[in-house]
Write a protein that holds these residues in place. Sequence first.
Motif, PDB file in Angstrom:
ATOM      1  N   GLY A  71       0.785  -1.223   0.000  1.00  0.00           N
ATOM      2  CA  GLY A  71       0.000   0.000   0.000  1.00  0.00           C
ATOM      3  C   GLY A  71       0.821   1.280   0.000  1.00  0.00           C
ATOM      4  O   GLY A  71       0.301   2.360   0.236  1.00  0.00           O
ATOM      5  N   ILE A  72       2.115   1.170  -0.271  1.00  0.00           N
ATOM      6  CA  ILE A  72       2.962   2.356  -0.326  1.00  0.00           C
ATOM      7  C   ILE A  72       2.637   3.127  -1.605  1.00  0.00           C
ATOM      8  O   ILE A  72       2.521   2.537  -2.678  1.00  0.00           O
ATOM      9  N   PRO A  73       2.483   4.445  -1.530  1.00  0.00           N
ATOM     10  CA  PRO A  73       2.153   5.247  -2.722  1.00  0.00           C
ATOM     11  C   PRO A  73       3.233   5.148  -3.810  1.00  0.00           C
ATOM     12  O   PRO A  73       4.398   4.824  -3.527  1.00  0.00           O
ATOM     13  N   LEU A  74       2.853   5.462  -5.024  1.00  0.00           N
ATOM     14  CA  LEU A  74       3.733   5.325  -6.180  1.00  0.00           C
ATOM     15  C   LEU A  74       4.991   6.192  -6.073  1.00  0.00           C
ATOM     16  O   LEU A  74       6.077   5.756  -6.455  1.00  0.00           O
ATOM     17  N   GLY A  75       4.881   7.412  -5.547  1.00  0.00           N
ATOM     18  CA  GLY A  75       6.040   8.312  -5.443  1.00  0.00           C
ATOM     19  C   GLY A  75       7.214   7.698  -4.702  1.00  0.00           C
ATOM     20  O   GLY A  75       8.320   7.611  -5.252  1.00  0.00           O
ATOM     21  N   PRO A  76       7.024   7.249  -3.456  1.00  0.00           N
ATOM     22  CA  PRO A  76       8.137   6.619  -2.735  1.00  0.00           C
ATOM     23  C   PRO A  76       8.644   5.345  -3.408  1.00  0.00           C
ATOM     24  O   PRO A  76       9.836   5.056  -3.371  1.00  0.00           O
ATOM     25  N   ILE A  77       7.740   4.595  -4.042  1.00  0.00           N
ATOM     26  CA  ILE A  77       8.167   3.373  -4.742  1.00  0.00           C
ATOM     27  C   ILE A  77       9.124   3.729  -5.873  1.00  0.00           C
ATOM     28  O   ILE A  77      10.154   3.075  -6.061  1.00  0.00           O
TER      29      ILE A  77
END
Length: 88
Positions: A71-77
């Motif tokens: 569930g980590i947002p796309l930006g940090p990924i």
Amino acid sequence: MTHILYHDLISKQQHHACKWRDSTTALMYQKIIIDVMRQQNSKIAVISNDAKGCYDRIIAILAGIICSKLGIPLGPILVIISFLFHQS
């Protein structure tokens, strides 16, 4: 590492190769952050990795997929994947 230390560019979370920082301090920081997040009833994702310089062995895309499933947002990924791609 010498360049990073000379220019004081080392991350506050970095404790490897720093004689004035030890693993106990790193664990204490992490415990405090988790406790504060718990008290605020906030969500937190913690990814602990001790790759010991073996970033080239971490499959960046697979790490991204796992982060996405958590569930980590796309930006940090994208930041994580970019970091892992540029380490090899």
